[in-house]
Design a protein around this motif. Structure first.
Motif, short mmCIF file in Angstrom:
data_model
loop_
_atom_site.label_atom_id
_atom_site.label_comp_id
_atom_site.label_asym_id
_atom_site.label_seq_id
_atom_site.Cartn_x
_atom_site.Cartn_y
_atom_site.Cartn_z
N LYS A 280 0.84 -1.17 0.01
CA LYS A 280 0.04 0.04 0.10
C LYS A 280 0.78 1.22 -0.02
N THR A 281 0.21 2.29 -0.53
CA THR A 281 0.98 3.75 -0.25
C THR A 281 0.67 4.17 1.04
N ASP A 282 1.45 5.37 1.20
CA ASP A 282 1.62 5.95 2.41
C ASP A 282 -0.01 6.43 2.83
N ASN A 283 -0.93 6.63 1.73
CA ASN A 283 -1.99 6.97 2.40
C ASN A 283 -3.28 5.67 2.45
N ASN A 284 -2.27 4.48 2.49
CA ASN A 284 -3.08 3.43 2.63
C ASN A 284 -4.03 2.67 1.36
N THR A 285 -3.44 3.27 0.38
CA THR A 285 -3.97 2.84 -0.82
C THR A 285 -3.34 1.77 -1.51
N VAL A 286 -4.07 0.74 -1.90
CA VAL A 286 -3.31 -0.67 -2.37
C VAL A 286 -2.84 -0.17 -3.62
N GLN A 287 -1.59 -1.12 -4.22
CA GLN A 287 -0.86 -0.67 -5.18
C GLN A 287 -0.86 -1.66 -6.33
N GLY A 288 -0.70 -1.50 -7.52
CA GLY A 288 -0.60 -2.43 -8.62
C GLY A 288 -1.87 -3.02 -8.90
N THR A 289 -1.74 -3.96 -9.69
CA THR A 289 -3.07 -4.73 -10.28
C THR A 289 -3.45 -5.64 -9.27
N SER A 290 -4.82 -5.69 -9.36
CA SER A 290 -5.69 -6.77 -8.62
C SER A 290 -5.37 -8.27 -9.16
N MET A 291 -5.93 -9.16 -8.44
CA MET A 291 -5.55 -10.52 -8.90
C MET A 291 -6.85 -11.18 -9.15
N ALA A 292 -7.09 -11.88 -10.42
CA ALA A 292 -8.28 -12.66 -10.58
C ALA A 292 -7.94 -14.21 -9.74
#
Length: 312
Positions: A280-292
């Motif tokens: 996650k970023t510093d503001n708690n946002t997940v990073q990168g692509t999601s997974m099927a």
């Protein structure tokens, strides 16, 4: 005594009374004295330039305990506790103990100076048991290692991973191909350390990822984690955050990762696990692509995971 024959020999067994004056001015300790007519004084017996010492500090018989032992200390006083030196009738020698249980029984630290380097091809290490008895042990000389490996595919919940929640590599006791240090594994994949010591830790993971089409990379953090409070809190002692590129969508691809080796001082009861999660970023946002779909598995000879403990 006013008229004493020269060379008269006496033994003084107590100097607490009387006055060391006149003919007795040299009498200052228990022992043998002879009368020196030329000086008209009692003189301590001297043999070969050394004043005679008749205190009972040599070996004395102790038949009640079937041994001989050192008597008083060098000044004629009582020996200090723990300063025993005895030889039992059965040949056992005790240093610091009056009850030797072995041929040589030392109660305290021992030191051997100027040890020579052995040149024989047939040498053995010396071990100590819980009672301090030294000896050789009939064991094979092998490294102290626990090595876990699995080729079985395992899937993590994609929705939980996509939300950034930690996933734990499913280590099992049955995955140990070698374990000479007694590590154990609970049902959650956590390894417990049995022996305190310095360890070299390492491992690998072969990810099997099916990426969605909303980013070109998968951001996955891998941590080798340690708990010293029975699993209440965890800290990372090794790991990394690789960026795995999306090759195609709607297809599973393999992405191996080697956990950097680390040397760590571990205590019996410490717990170790491998966790993976979407960073996650510093503001708690997940990073990168999601997974099927996300999991681990065997591919091209790479096992689903490995985890090694080497006690140094």
């Amino acid at each position: 005594m006013t008229s004493v024959e020269s060379s008269t020999l006496i033994y003084i067994n107590d100097i607490s009374t009387g006055t060391a004056t006149g003919q007795a001015s040299n009498i200052d300790a228990v022992g043998f004295y002879y009368f020196d007519g030329s000086a008209s004084k009692w003189t301590k017996l001297n043999i070969g330039g050394v004043t005679a010492d008749f205190t009972p500090d040599a070996f004395i018989d102790d038949s009640a305990n079937s041994m001989v032992k050192l008597g008083a200390n060098s000044s004629g006083g009582s020996r200090a506790p723990g300063s025993d030196f005895v030889i039992k009738d059965n040949g056992r020698v005790g240093i610091g103990t009056a009850s030797p249980s072995q041929l040589l029984d030392v109660n305290g630290k021992a030191r051997v100076r100027n040890l020579s380097t052995l040149t024989s091809s047939n040498v053995s290490p010396v071990y100590s048991d819980e009672n301090g008895v030294l000896g050789k042990v009939a064991i094979s000389l092998q490294s102290q290692i626990a090595f876990y490996r699995s080729d079985v595919a395992y899937s993590f919940p994609a929705s939980s991973f996509n939300a950034g929640n930690k996933q734990i590599i499913p280590i099992q006791s049955s995955h140990a191909s070698l374990n000479t240090i007694g590590t154990t594994v609970d049902t959650s994949g956590v390894v417990s350390i049995a022996q305190t010591g310095t360890y070299l830790l390492g491992g690998s993971i072969n990810f099997q990822l099916n990426m969605d089409d909303n980013d070109s990379y998968a951001y996955i953090a891998i941590n080798l984690e340690l708990s010293t409070d029975n699993g209440l809190t965890w800290s990372s002692i090794s790991g990394g955050r690789p960026l795995f590129p999306r090759v195609v969508t709607n297809a599973v691809r393999n992405y191996p990762f080697v956990i950097p080796s680390v040397i760590s001082q571990l205590t019996s009861g410490n717990k170790i696990r491998i966790s993976v999660y979407r960073s996650k970023t510093d503001n708690n946002t997940v990073q990168g692509t999601s997974m099927a779909a996300i999991g681990i598995g065997l591919s091209y000879g790479a096992p689903a995971y490995t985890f090694s403990f080497t006690k140094l």
